[in-house]
Scaffold this motif. Structure first.
Motif, PDB file in Angstrom:
ATOM      1  N   ASN A  19      31.702 -40.195 -28.105  1.00  0.00           N
ATOM      2  CA  ASN A  19      30.803 -40.147 -27.163  1.00  0.00           C
ATOM      3  C   ASN A  19      30.271 -38.679 -26.891  1.00  0.00           C
ATOM      4  OD1 ASN A  19      30.491 -43.134 -26.157  1.00  0.00           O
ATOM      5  ND2 ASN A  19      32.591 -42.833 -25.545  1.00  0.00           N
ATOM      6  N   THR A  21      27.641 -35.714 -24.893  1.00  0.00           N
ATOM      7  CA  THR A  21      26.702 -35.258 -24.081  1.00  0.00           C
ATOM      8  C   THR A  21      26.369 -33.808 -24.186  1.00  0.00           C
ATOM      9  OG1 THR A  21      25.609 -35.309 -21.666  1.00  0.00           O
ATOM     10  CG2 THR A  21      28.107 -35.183 -21.904  1.00  0.00           C
ATOM     11  N   ASN A  33      23.596 -36.799 -20.301  1.00  0.00           N
ATOM     12  CA  ASN A  33      23.032 -38.106 -20.892  1.00  0.00           C
ATOM     13  C   ASN A  33      24.109 -38.354 -21.999  1.00  0.00           C
ATOM     14  OD1 ASN A  33      21.444 -40.208 -21.820  1.00  0.00           O
ATOM     15  ND2 ASN A  33      20.076 -38.761 -22.891  1.00  0.00           N
ATOM     16  N   TRP A  34      25.113 -39.178 -21.813  1.00  0.00           N
ATOM     17  CA  TRP A  34      26.183 -39.554 -22.719  1.00  0.00           C
ATOM     18  C   TRP A  34      25.574 -40.499 -23.543  1.00  0.00           C
ATOM     19  CZ3 TRP A  34      30.548 -37.567 -23.177  1.00  0.00           C
ATOM     20  CH2 TRP A  34      31.493 -36.771 -21.966  1.00  0.00           C
ATOM     21  N   ASN A  35      25.807 -40.373 -24.892  1.00  0.00           N
ATOM     22  CA  ASN A  35      25.331 -41.248 -26.021  1.00  0.00           C
ATOM     23  C   ASN A  35      26.297 -41.096 -26.999  1.00  0.00           C
ATOM     24  OD1 ASN A  35      22.068 -40.395 -25.292  1.00  0.00           O
ATOM     25  ND2 ASN A  35      22.761 -42.363 -25.794  1.00  0.00           N
ATOM     26  N   LEU A  36      26.599 -42.594 -27.731  1.00  0.00           N
ATOM     27  CA  LEU A  36      27.360 -42.603 -28.933  1.00  0.00           C
ATOM     28  C   LEU A  36      27.011 -42.122 -29.875  1.00  0.00           C
ATOM     29  CD1 LEU A  36      30.248 -43.968 -29.832  1.00  0.00           C
ATOM     30  CD2 LEU A  36      28.597 -46.056 -30.489  1.00  0.00           C
ATOM     31  N   SER A  37      27.595 -41.009 -30.752  1.00  0.00           N
ATOM     32  CA  SER A  37      26.978 -40.183 -31.759  1.00  0.00           C
ATOM     33  C   SER A  37      28.027 -40.393 -32.990  1.00  0.00           C
ATOM     34  CB  SER A  37      26.848 -38.696 -31.094  1.00  0.00           C
ATOM     35  OG  SER A  37      26.100 -38.015 -32.220  1.00  0.00           O
ATOM     36  N   LYS A  50      22.221 -39.941 -34.358  1.00  0.00           N
ATOM     37  CA  LYS A  50      22.127 -41.001 -33.737  1.00  0.00           C
ATOM     38  C   LYS A  50      21.905 -42.238 -34.344  1.00  0.00           C
ATOM     39  CE  LYS A  50      17.679 -39.444 -32.046  1.00  0.00           C
ATOM     40  NZ  LYS A  50      16.962 -38.807 -30.803  1.00  0.00           N
ATOM     41  N   GLU A  68      20.652 -35.082 -35.969  1.00  0.00           N
ATOM     42  CA  GLU A  68      19.975 -35.159 -34.508  1.00  0.00           C
ATOM     43  C   GLU A  68      19.943 -33.701 -34.322  1.00  0.00           C
ATOM     44  OE1 GLU A  68      22.175 -36.723 -31.379  1.00  0.00           O
ATOM     45  OE2 GLU A  68      20.510 -36.560 -29.991  1.00  0.00           O
TER      46      GLU A  68
END
Ligand code: I3S
Length: 128
Positions: A19, A21, A33-37, A50, A68
């Motif tokens: 995860n 951000t 803005n947390w995202n799985l990466s 991403k 990304e």
């Protein structure tokens, strides 16, 4: 053996899902803005993808999936950052240009291994 010319393609150190951000850009605070990466540590860089199709260890190779973003680890700083998030197992990566990222995993052993491996690369770059 590898089709790459020896010494041209940097060594793949590590790859996996974390995860992520970004919390600052050039020293300016950003909204989380947390995202799985899909994160790839290769040569002097930490590279973020991403695209789920990028989730294999060859994704970073030239001509494959487009990242990304990419972080130059030379002069970067790592620190554990459980004070910066309600999430557990979080560390902060700060680049010389003042970009800051939080990286997190639910699995403590996994995040510790990432921390250790990235720190090793940072340390190696200091002595070059
Ligand atoms: O450090 P913060 O600002 O409390 O971080 C939380 C917020 O960014 C929140 O979004 P809002 O911008 O809608 O408030 C996120 O959903 C949370 O995930 C952030 O905190 P954590 O503790 O997950 O890093």
């Amino acid at each position: 053996s590898s089709p790459d010319t020896e010494g041209v393609t940097p060594e793949l150190e590590k790859a996996g899902l974390l995860n992520k951000t970004k919390i600052a850009e050039g020293g300016r605070k950003l909204r989380k803005n947390w995202n799985l990466s899909w994160v790839v540590l290769v040569g002097n860089s930490l590279v973020f993808f991403k695209d789920p199709k990028s989730q294999n260890p060859d994704s970073w190779k030239p001509g494959n999936s487009r990242p990304e973003s990419s972080v130059d680890l030379r002069g970067a700083q790592l620190q554990w950052a459980n004070d910066l998030s309600s999430r557990k197992n979080v560390f902060k990566l700060r680049t010389v240009t003042g970009n800051e990222f939080l990286l997190q995993s639910e699995t403590e052993s996994l995040i510790r291994e990432w921390y250790r491996t990235i720190q090793n690369v940072i340390d190696r770059l200091v002595s070059l």
